[in-house]
Design an enzyme around this catalytic site. Structure first.
Site, PDB file in Angstrom:
ATOM      1  N   HIS A 120       0.601  -1.635   0.217  1.00 32.89           N
ATOM      2  CA  HIS A 120      -0.365   0.327   0.298  1.00 32.89           C
ATOM      3  C   HIS A 120       0.467   0.765  -0.049  1.00 32.89           C
ATOM      4  O   HIS A 120       1.970   1.014   0.369  1.00 32.89           O
ATOM      5  CB  HIS A 120      -0.659   0.190   2.063  1.00 32.89           C
ATOM      6  CG  HIS A 120      -1.086  -1.012   1.451  1.00 32.89           C
ATOM      7  ND1 HIS A 120      -3.314  -0.760   1.059  1.00 32.89           N
ATOM      8  CD2 HIS A 120      -1.567  -2.571   2.449  1.00 32.89           C
ATOM      9  CE1 HIS A 120      -3.080  -2.895   1.955  1.00 32.89           C
ATOM     10  NE2 HIS A 120      -2.478  -3.227   2.017  1.00 32.89           N
ATOM     11  N   GLU A 139       2.275  -1.098   4.334  1.00 32.18           N
ATOM     12  CA  GLU A 139       2.563   0.591   3.810  1.00 32.18           C
ATOM     13  C   GLU A 139       4.083   1.457   3.900  1.00 32.18           C
ATOM     14  O   GLU A 139       4.491   0.828   4.469  1.00 32.18           O
ATOM     15  CB  GLU A 139       1.674   1.589   5.036  1.00 32.18           C
ATOM     16  CG  GLU A 139       0.279   1.510   5.219  1.00 32.18           C
ATOM     17  CD  GLU A 139      -1.012   1.721   4.606  1.00 32.18           C
ATOM     18  OE1 GLU A 139      -0.440   2.747   3.693  1.00 32.18           O
ATOM     19  OE2 GLU A 139      -2.181   0.779   4.350  1.00 32.18           O
ATOM     20  N   HIS A 167      -2.040  -3.508  -3.552  1.00 31.24           N
ATOM     21  CA  HIS A 167      -4.311  -2.782  -3.185  1.00 31.24           C
ATOM     22  C   HIS A 167      -5.221  -2.993  -3.625  1.00 31.24           C
ATOM     23  O   HIS A 167      -5.581  -3.314  -4.138  1.00 31.24           O
ATOM     24  CB  HIS A 167      -3.416  -1.676  -2.276  1.00 31.24           C
ATOM     25  CG  HIS A 167      -5.188  -1.126  -1.065  1.00 31.24           C
ATOM     26  ND1 HIS A 167      -5.117   0.473  -0.516  1.00 31.24           N
ATOM     27  CD2 HIS A 167      -5.972  -2.157  -0.586  1.00 31.24           C
ATOM     28  CE1 HIS A 167      -7.024  -0.346   0.054  1.00 31.24           C
ATOM     29  NE2 HIS A 167      -7.055  -1.365   0.143  1.00 31.24           N
ATOM     30  N   ASP A 223      -3.242   2.754  -5.131  1.00 31.49           N
ATOM     31  CA  ASP A 223      -1.728   1.877  -4.717  1.00 31.49           C
ATOM     32  C   ASP A 223      -1.202   1.032  -4.082  1.00 31.49           C
ATOM     33  O   ASP A 223      -2.213  -0.151  -4.991  1.00 31.49           O
ATOM     34  CB  ASP A 223      -1.945   3.166  -2.786  1.00 31.49           C
ATOM     35  CG  ASP A 223      -3.008   2.079  -2.043  1.00 31.49           C
ATOM     36  OD1 ASP A 223      -4.388   1.632  -2.633  1.00 31.49           O
ATOM     37  OD2 ASP A 223      -2.745   1.760  -0.921  1.00 31.49           O
TER      38      ASP A 223
END
Length: 189
Positions: free
Chosen positions: A38, A120, A159, A169
């Protein structure tokens, strides 16, 4: 540090640990079989602050930025964030379920949070990621795949792959070939 020593008891050695309550138990902890990449920046397109950490632990100040008024009550998390300088911040042990994927499906199987690890990158779809982020993401991906062998190269996705039309993303700025070339087959680790 060797790839097999990077993860111990479902935690990343050397990562800054900020454990959140935005998590729960996995239905089957032995079913970890997907790695989802992400991006996040708070406020959008701004980096190098504590807002991501505050958001993932439920302490985002709604008054700190107009955008935060929209999101400050959302309960979300990821297993780890890789900052622009390559620092890893871990919020959820890998054997627990982080709340990163939302409504999602991979190869016909829904609720990806049940069986995935969410990483992330501090970034945005259209802003290039840093060399430090690629280096650390590659090392961490190799360690995750070593520790959780049901995750193969074909099960490292964005994602956008598990929530098409809803999420974009890690975005066009993400260099998938760079990551995939750095991931080593398990037999060579």
């Amino acid at each position: 540090m060797t790839v097999d020593a990077l993860i111990d008891q479902h935690l990343v050695n050397g990562a800054r640990q900020i454990l959140t309550t935005h998590k729960d138990e996995r239905p089957d902890p032995s079913d970890i079989s997907l790695l989802v990449i992400h991006n996040i920046s708070l406020p959008p397109n701004q980096f190098d602050n504590r807002y991501i950490e505050d958001f993932f632990v439920g302490k985002l100040n709604a008054e700190a930025h107009p955008y935060f008024k929209e999101i400050h009550k959302i309960r979300v998390s990821a297993h780890c964030v890789i900052k622009r300088d390559g620092e890893i911040v871990q919020f959820v042990p890998f054997d627990q379920r982080a709340w990163h994927a939302g409504k999602s499906c991979f190869q016909g199987r829904a609720i990806c949070n049940n069986y995935s690890i969410g990483i992330e990158l501090e970034g945005a779809d259209h802003i290039p990621y840093t060399p430090a982020q690629y280096r650390v993401l590659t090392e961490l991906s190799n360690a995750i795949m070593y520790a959780y062998p049901k995750i193969s190269l074909g099960r490292v996705v964005g994602h956008n792959d598990i929530a098409p039309g809803r999420k974009t993303d890690p975005g066009l700025a993400f260099d998938w070939p760079r990551l995939r070339q750095g991931i080593q087959p398990k037999k060579n680790l």
